[in-house]
Design an enzyme around this catalytic site. Sequence first.
Site, PDB file in Angstrom:
ATOM      1  CD  GLU A  47      -2.228   5.218   4.585  1.00  0.00           C
ATOM      2  OE1 GLU A  47      -2.014   5.410   5.777  1.00  0.00           O
ATOM      3  OE2 GLU A  47      -2.579   6.114   3.801  1.00  0.00           O
ATOM      4  CB  THR A  85      -0.911   0.012   1.247  1.00  0.00           C
ATOM      5  OG1 THR A  85      -1.423   1.328   1.447  1.00  0.00           O
ATOM      6  CG2 THR A  85      -0.165  -0.366   2.521  1.00  0.00           C
ATOM      7  CE  LYS A 142      -2.146  -4.231   3.951  1.00  0.00           C
ATOM      8  NZ  LYS A 142      -2.458  -5.333   3.048  1.00  0.00           N
ATOM      9  CE1 TYR A 154      -4.021  -1.806   6.004  1.00  0.00           C
ATOM     10  CE2 TYR A 154      -2.983   0.252   5.304  1.00  0.00           C
ATOM     11  CZ  TYR A 154      -3.580  -0.959   4.991  1.00  0.00           C
ATOM     12  OH  TYR A 154      -3.728  -1.333   3.672  1.00  0.00           O
TER      13      TYR A 154
END
Length: 370
Positions: free
Chosen positions: A149, A147, A175, A171
């Site tokens: 992110e 991602t 990841k 999160y």
Amino acid sequence: MIRFAANLNILSVVDFQLRVITMKRALITGITGQDGAYLAKFLLKKGYQVFGTFRRTSTPNFWRLQEVEVFDQVNLIPADLIDSASIAEAITVAEPDEVYHLAAQSFVGASFEQPIGTGNVTGLGVTRVLEVIRLINKDIKFYQASTSELYGNGNAHPQREESSFMPQSPYSAAKLYGYWITRIYREAYDIFACNGVLFNHESPLRGLEFVTRKISNGVARIVIGMDKTLPLGNLKARRDWGYAPEYVESMWLMMQQDTPDDYVIATNEACTVQEFAEKAFEVAGLNWEKYVIVDKRFIRPLDVNYLQGDYSKAREKLGWEPKVKFDRLVEIMVKADIDRWNKWLHGERFPWDAPHYPAETRILTRSLRM
Ligand code: NAP
Ligand code: F7E
């Protein structure tokens, strides 16, 4: 004549069996999610036999597979990412050529409320899948749903494959672990393992807690007179928003290359949450300023300010290009939600999420900043 027909039948049975034997098999973890549903549809069209894991929950959650009309064509296997044995079972039953690992606790906001669970599912879950592949069959190809992110606030934009990572949430920390463990299994065990570093991608199948769908559903409810305001958090955050059905194709393309690699998938354009809201209300012929209010409950303890990707590598190596850009994306989502609410109010019944979802202001959480 009868013998001729019988021969034809035998031929078609053999042909059918050959086709079944040669059909590629894909296992999608998280098939009930937004990307899982679109990817299942895409792979079925490519002639794959599609298997997907789902969680045994008290209420069935297959509305997306029903909406894209593939529910009856996919093979469903119960599995949970916190349970290694269930993952082993899924891979043993499916015997996949390709595993698309999409399952995760994917909501950044919830990762601040449940950091340990998110680490377990979104981070360690990746290793659980990779370990089963390493032990059962190292020829299975593996796609990891990485991602944007990961980049957090650490870079100037646009972000590319070689940009550095600075996660800003439990999160994205989980990841980051998933990203690296994927590369480690690729290099240590020679497993075909790719990271798709996908920037935000949205659609009418997006979960209602994510800001784009929260806005499109909120606009629709205001249009039909069910709500008067739309409470949001950080309006200044900028995201590179693409269209999910196009993004799942990039996952498949990565898995068809001669060598495994990591790719950024994006549109190369970024807009703020406020711009998304402005456009969404405009699609409905309304002025956003009359309805949007800022509610600090939706402001995260840490947020990512500016994500804008550069998909040059994907364009060159995969031949992948996004077609649906920001304005069209907002229009698709708002029109879909207005259409759904109108049909619902006129008595039509079909599988979807919004009528059963509480207003977010009714979901009580301790202030995350305390
Ligand atoms: P999503 O709609 O939230 O779907 C997540 C899926 O994971 C659902 O099927 C969910 O099952 C399943 N899941 C959650 N916890 C699980 C567990 N403990 N065991 C097994 N399955 C579990 O997410 P998405 O938007 O399709 O995204 C797919 C993947 O891409 C995720 O890994 C996400 O983090 C990543 N990603 C998404 C974006 C994006 O913009 N959409 C961008 C980059 C990366 P239930 O239906 O039972 O909840
Ligand atoms: O937030 C701001 C919020 O929750 C976008 C996941 O798919 O994409 C997604 O993560 C921005 C943030 O998505 C509200 O603070 C303002 O700055 O829609 P979101 P996300 O956090 O970008 C990435 C690529 C993933 O990998 C994730 O799995 O919008 N924002 N007001 C709000 N966000 C929400 N949810 N709700 C609001 O009211």
